[in-house]
Design an enzyme around this catalytic site. Structure first.
Site, PDB file in Angstrom:
ATOM      1  N   GLU A 160       0.883  -1.236  -0.015  1.00 53.61           N
ATOM      2  CA  GLU A 160       0.013   0.039   0.070  1.00 53.61           C
ATOM      3  C   GLU A 160       1.052   1.136   0.170  1.00 53.61           C
ATOM      4  O   GLU A 160       1.507   1.716   1.018  1.00 53.61           O
ATOM      5  CB  GLU A 160      -0.782  -0.131   1.296  1.00 53.61           C
ATOM      6  CG  GLU A 160      -1.871  -1.127   1.350  1.00 53.61           C
ATOM      7  CD  GLU A 160      -3.164  -0.955   0.523  1.00 53.61           C
ATOM      8  OE1 GLU A 160      -3.213   0.051  -0.187  1.00 53.61           O
ATOM      9  OE2 GLU A 160      -4.008  -1.958   0.258  1.00 53.61           O
TER      10      GLU A 160
HETATM   11  O1  0X9 Z   1      -8.978  -3.650   0.026  1.00 55.81           O
HETATM   12  C1  0X9 Z   1      -8.233  -4.147  -0.356  1.00 55.81           C
HETATM   13  O2  0X9 Z   1      -8.160  -4.564  -1.717  1.00 55.81           O
HETATM   14  C2  0X9 Z   1      -6.608  -3.506  -0.391  1.00 55.81           C
HETATM   15  N1  0X9 Z   1      -6.590  -2.241   0.135  1.00 55.81           N
HETATM   16  S1  0X9 Z   1      -7.010  -1.020  -1.029  1.00 55.81           S
HETATM   17  O3  0X9 Z   1      -7.079   0.319   0.052  1.00 55.81           O
HETATM   18  N2  0X9 Z   1      -5.738  -0.820  -1.994  1.00 55.81           N
HETATM   19  O4  0X9 Z   1      -8.326  -1.379  -1.614  1.00 55.81           O
HETATM   20  C3  0X9 Z   1      -5.820  -4.349   0.533  1.00 55.81           C
HETATM   21  C4  0X9 Z   1      -6.253  -5.795   0.800  1.00 55.81           C
HETATM   22  C5  0X9 Z   1      -5.490  -6.288   1.937  1.00 55.81           C
HETATM   23  N3  0X9 Z   1      -5.978  -5.680   3.322  1.00 55.81           N
HETATM   24  C6  0X9 Z   1      -6.219  -6.323   4.394  1.00 55.81           C
HETATM   25  N4  0X9 Z   1      -6.769  -7.220   4.673  1.00 55.81           N
HETATM   26  N5  0X9 Z   1      -6.734  -5.290   5.376  1.00 55.81           N
HETATM   27 ZN    ZN Z   2      -6.266  -1.099  -3.884  1.00 60.39          ZN
END
Ligand code: 0X9
Ligand code: ZN
Length: 815
Positions: A515
C-alpha cells in the site's frame, strides 16, 4: 451512494458509413499515434474527420479485418487545437479510445499501423449523449462533498462492523482507527446512523484532488526528467502505458517481450504486460518467475507507475548495473502495470480533476461489470452508466482464496463487491492464468494507500501458514527499504478473495500487497511516485532505498534457490517436461445478503507448467509441491506450563470521568507480573474486567514497564472489557482502568472481577505432503516418462533421467 441525480446514460448515435470504415496504410511505422496529428500524406497512418453529434462521449474502436492481425493504434484529436482527446495503443488491432467531447467539436480520428502485416483495419466510431438521469430536485444540482474521516475502531470487531456498512474503507489505519472516504450525504448518513465516533481528516477531497492535479502540472512543467528509471514526471494515460511497454519490447527484443493477457475486459480492452529475461522468448527455460503488477483498483494510479518504472529499472539495469544484470539473468520478470484497464481509463480520463459531481469517476475503484446490477442499470457503457461508481466488481475480492467470507461486499453496489462467483471477472482470470501456467515464485501486487507491506492471510480466522517466519522475514526485509509497516493482511481488518490469498495458498509462491504512500489514492506525483519509488523525502523509505530497493529484495529472493524448490536431472534436447497438479480448495462459507452463510464452494485449480530441455543437465525453479493451505499452520510447542491466573484488585474509590486518555492520565493503575521460561511458557494472556450496566463505560489499557500500551480494550455499549497479548515477554505490566462514562455519576458503577489469565502457545499443525505429476514427452509429443515429485521449499530434487529412465525416477519418488 453514488451518482444519483447527476448520473448519466448514453444514447448511441451511429456515425461513419460502412465504406468509410476501412482504414489503410501500406507500410508499418513504429510511432506514437497519440503524439500528434500526422500530415495526410504521412506513411503508416490513415485519418477520418468527424464532427461530434453530442455533448458526451466518443468511442473510437479498431478491429482487425480478414484474419490479418498486425498492430494498429488509434488516436482522436481536437481538430482546432491538435490536442489529444483519446487514444488506444494495445498490442494487436483491437483498440478502444474513449473520452469526452462537445457537440459540434471537430475531430480527427487517426489510425496508425505500428507493426505487422495488416494493411487495413476497421474503424467504428460511436457518439454517446450524456443526459442527466431523472429530474434533479433543485436547479443547480447540489454538489456532493467528498471527505475523508478517521473512524474510531478501538477493537478489532469494530473494524469488521465498520466494513459491514459498505463504506469506502481505506488501508490507512492502526489498532484504534481507520480512514474512510465519505463520497456523499448518503455515506455521511450511514456513518452517523452507525454510532461510530469519527473525526474529519480531509473535509474536501475534491479540493485536494484539484490541488494535487495543479501540483502535478507545475512539477511536470518545471522538471525535465525525474530520478525515476524512465525520467517520467507525470501520471501516464492508459495508452501511454500500452505504447511504452511495446516500445520497451521493440527496442530490446532479446530482453523484453510484450504480451496480451487472454481475457479482454468487460468493455473489450486488451490488457497488456511485459516479460523481461535474457533470451526472453524461451519462456520454458526453468527460471523462477517474479511478477509485479498494479491497479486492480482504478483510482490507485501510483500502483501502475511503480510497476512500469520497475520494468524500466530492469531494462536499464541490465545494460548498466552488474548486480541487476546478474539478477535479471537468473530470473524471469512479468510486469502487468494495469490489471483493471477499464476502471483505470475512467479514473484517469475524468476531467476536470476533483469535480466529483461529474460522474464521480476519478474515485472509481472497481471494474466495469454490469451484469450483477439491477436490470435498469445493466446497460450503457461504463463511462456513461447510470450506476456511477456503484456498478462493478472489486477485482481484489474476486479471487478464490477464502472467497465469500468476511471483509467483502455481497451486493452489486458495495465498493468491495466480491462478484457473482470466484474468478467471475476477466481481470482475475488473467492473473490466475499467469500464476497457474508459470512457476510464479514471487508476486507483488501494488495498491494505494497506507504505507504497508501486507502478507497473507487476509482474514484473522485463517491461522498463519506453517512457514510464517519465512514469509514474515521477507516482508520485514522489504519494509526496511520502503519504511512501511510489515504486517499480516488481517492486521488492519479482514478481507477475502484478494490476490495473494489465492496465489500464495494455492501455489506457495510468495505474495505481498504493498500500500504505497499515506497521502491518498493518487496524490502529487513527485511524492507518491518519484519519492516513494526512489526513496527520498518525504517518503518513509527516504535514505533506505524506497520501493526500488524493496522490489530488488523481492527479485533477489526469486533468484535464491533456498527460497523456492528446484528440480534437477537430465533430458534430451527438445523434450518437454511438464509439472501438473489439480486440486480443490474450499472458499469460505459463503456469506449471504441476510448475514447467514451457505457452504463453501470447491474451486478446482489446475497448475500446468513446462520446461523445454536444451539437452543434458537441467535445473528448473519451481514452487514447493505441497500447498501452504495443506502444509499446516504456524504455532509453537509449549516449553512449560502457563502461568497461574492472577486477580486484579480494584483500588478504593472511583477515578474521575475521563474521555481523553492518554491526553488526560486520570485512571487507576493495577500492576501485575508476567513470568517466563524456564518456569512458565505463556502463549498469550487475557486481561478482563466487568461491571453492571452496559451504559457505563470503562476502558482498559495494558502498559509494559516502559509505559508503552501493548494492548487495549476500549469498546462501548458493553459491561466488560478483554485485552489480549500474544507471546507476552516476561516483565512488569499494569492494567490502566479509565472511567470513560458513568450512567449515574452520583452512584458509580465500579468495575470488578479483574483478572489476568494465561494460556499455552498453540503447537504447529502439520498436513499431508502433496506431489506434482512430472511427465516427459519426446519431440513428437509421445509420453516417455512419468514420476511423482515431492519438493519442499529450499529443496533440490534430482529426478534423474526421467525421460529415458522413468523407473529410476519412480525409485526417487519412493525414497
Ligand atoms: O482492500 C483492498 O483490496 C486492499 N486495500 S485498498 O485500499 N488498496 O483497496 C488491501 C487488501 C488487504 N488488506 C487487508 N486485509 N486489510
Ligand atoms: Zn487497492
Amino acid at each position: 451512494m453514488g451518482a444519483a441525480g447527476l448520473a448519466i446514460f448514453g444514447i448511441t448515435v451511429p456515425s461513419a458509413t460502412a465504406a468509410d470504415n476501412v482504414l489503410r496504410a501500406d507500410q508499418a511505422v513504429a510511432r506514437a499515434c497519440h503524439a500528434s496529428v500526422l500530415s495526410r500524406r504521412a506513411s503508416g497512418a490513415d485519418q477520418r474527420e468527424l464532427t461530434s453529434t453530442v455533448d458526451g462521449l466518443i468511442q473510437a474502436r479498431l478491429a482487425p479485418r480478414d484474419g490479418a492481425e498486425g498492430d494498429w493504434d488509434v488516436a482522436v484529436f481536437d481538430k482546432a487545437t491538435g490536442k489529444i482527446v483519446a487514444a488506444s495503443s494495445a498490442l494487436r488491432s483491437r483498440e478502444l479510445a474513449e473520452s469526452f467531447v462537445k457537440k459540434g467539436q471537430q475531430l480527427v480520428v487517426q489510425a496508425c499501423r505500428y507493426a505487422g502485416p495488416a494493411r487495413t483495419v476497421t474503424l467504428g466510431v460511436d457518439f454517446l449523449a450524456l443526459t442527466p438521469q431523472g429530474t434533479p430536485t433543485t436547479t443547480g444540482t447540489p454538489v456532493q462533498r467528498a471527505e475523508v474521516v478517521r473512524v474510531q475502531t478501538p477493537e478489532r470487531k469494530d473494524k469488521n462492523r465498520l466494513l459491514g456498512l459498505g463504506l469506502d474503507v481505506t488501508e490507512k489505519g492502526d489498532a484504534t482507527g481507520v480512514e474512510v472516504v465519505l463520497a456523499d450525504d448518503a455515506d455521511r448518513k450511514t456513518l452517523r446512523d452507525s454510532g461510530f465516533q469519527f473525526s474529519t481528516v480531509n473535509p474536501d477531497l475534491s479540493r485536494t484532488a484539484r490541488e494535487d492535479a495543479a501540483k502535478d502540472r507545475v512539477y511536470a512543467a518545471k522538471v525535465q526528467a525525474s530520478a525515476l528509471p524512465s525520467g517520467r514526471t507525470s501520471y501516464r494515460h492508459l495508452y501511454e502505458y500500452e505504447y511504452e511497454l511495446k516500445e520497451l519490447a521493440r527496442r530490446n527484443s532479446k530482453l523484453v517481450k510484450a504480451f496480451t493477457l487472454s481475457n479482454p475486459t468487460v468493455e473489450g480492452r486488451d490488457v497488456v504486460g511485459v516479460e523481461i529475461a535474457t533470451d526472453v522468448d524461451n519462456i520454458a527455460d526453468g527460471k523462477p518467475v517474479n511478477v509485479t503488477m498494479g491497479v486492480h483498483h482504478a483510482r490507485e494510479w501510483p500502483a501502475s507507475e511503480h510497476a512500469i518504472e520497475w520494468a524500466y529499472e530492469l531494462v536499464n539495469g541490465y545494460q548498466k548495473d552488474p548486480a541487476i544484470k546478474s539478477l535479471v539473468g537468473r530470473t524471469r520478470n512479468i510486469v502487468v502495470p494495469i490489471v483493471n484497464a477499464d476502471g483505470f481509463s475512467i479514473s484517469r480520463e475524468a476531467e476536470p480533476k476533483g469535480d466529483f459531481s461529474r460522474f464521480d469517476y476519478e474515485m472509481k475503484r472497481k471494474n466495469c461489470r454490469a451484469d450483477d446490477s439491477p436490470p435498469n442499470l445493466r446497460s450503457g457503457v461504463c463511462k456513461a452508466n447510470p450506476g456511477g461508481r456503484d456498478r462493478g466488481t472489486d477485482p481484489n475480492r474476486n479471487y478464490a482464496g477464502f472467497w465469500g467470507g468476511a471483509g467483502a461486499g455481497v451486493t452489486w453496489s458495495s465498493e468491495t463487491f466480491r462478484g457473482s462467483a470466484p474468478f467471475s471477472e476477466p481481470e482475475t482470470r488473467n492473473i490466475r492464468e499467469i500464476v497457474s501456467k508459470r512457476q510464479v515464485t514471487n508476486l507483488i501486487t501494488l495498491h494505494t494507500y497506507g504505507n504497508l507491506v501486507l502478507r497473507p492471510p487476509g482474514v484473522a480466522d485463517v491461522r498463519a501458514p506453517l512457514e510464517e517466519p519465512v514469509v514474515k522475514a521477507l516482508g520485514d526485509k522489504m519494509a526496511s527499504r520502503n519504511g512501511y509497516d510489515s504486517i499480516p493482511s488481517w492486521g488492519l481488518y479482514d478481507t477475502t478473495g484478494t490476490t495473494e490469498d489465492w496465489s500464495y495458498w494455492a501455489t506457495g509462491g510468495f505474495g505481498f500487497t504493498f500500500e504505497i504512500n499515506t497521502a491518498g489514492f493518487h496524490p502529487a506525483y513527485e511524492n507518491a511516485v518519484v519519492a516513494e519509488y526512489t526513496g527520498v523525502a518525504p517518503a518513509a523509505g527516504a535514505g533506505k532505498g524506497g520501493n526500488r530497493a524493496a522490489f530488488l529484495d523481492m527479485l533477489s529472493n526469486a533468484a535464491d534457490p533456498a527460497a523456492h524448490s528446484t528440480l534437477i536431472g537430465s533430458a534430451p534436447r527438445g523434450y518437454q517436461l511438464k509439472l501438473h497438479k489439480t486440486f480443490q480448495t474450499p472458499t469460505s462459507p459463503v456469506v449471504q445478503p441476510d448475514g447467514t452463510t451457505k457452504p463453501p464452494i470447491y474451486v478446482t485449480d489446475k497448475l500446468d507448467s513446462t520446461y523445454s530441455s536444451t539437452g543434458g543437465r537441467f535445473a528448473w525453479s519451481i514452487n514447493p509441491s505441497t500447498r501452504p493451505y495443506v502444509a499446516g499452520r504456524y504455532g509453537r510447542e509449549p516449553q512449560g506450563p502457563p502461568q497461574a491466573t492472577q486477580t486484579l484488585a480494584n483500588p478504593p474509590g472511583v477515578p474521575a470521568e475521563n474521555t481523553n486518555f492518554p491526553g488526560n492520565p486520570v485512571s487507576e493503575r493495577i500492576p501485575f507480573t508476567v513470568k517466563g521460561l524456564p518456569e512458565v511458557d505463556n502463549g498469550r494472556f487475557d486481561v478482563s474486567v466487568q461491571w453492571t450496566s452496559p451504559n457505563t463505560d470503562w476502558d482498559l489499557y495494558i502498559v509494559n514497564s516502559a509505559g508503552e500500551v501493548v494492548t487495549q480494550s476500549a469498546s462501548g455499549g458493553t459491561n466488560s472489557e478483554r485485552a489480549t497479548l500474544l507471546d507476552p515477554p516476561a516483565g512488569e505490566y499494569a492494567a490502566i482502568m479509565v472511567n470513560y462514562d458513568q450512567v449515574d455519576p452520583a452512584n458509580p458503577d465500579d468495575w470488578a472481577n479483574g483478572k489476568v489469565e494465561f494460556s499455552s502457545p498453540i503447537p504447529p499443525t502439520y498436513g499431508p505432503k502433496e506431489a506434482y505429476t512430472l511427465t516427459c514427452t519426446d519431440r513428437i509429443g509421445r509420453l516417455v516418462g512419468i514420476a511423482d515429485v515431492y519438493a519442499d521449499r529450499g529443496q533440490t530434487v534430482d529426478v534423474g533421467e526421467v525421460c529415458t529412465n522413468s523407473a529410476r525416477a519412480n525409485k526417487q519418488r519412493r525414497r
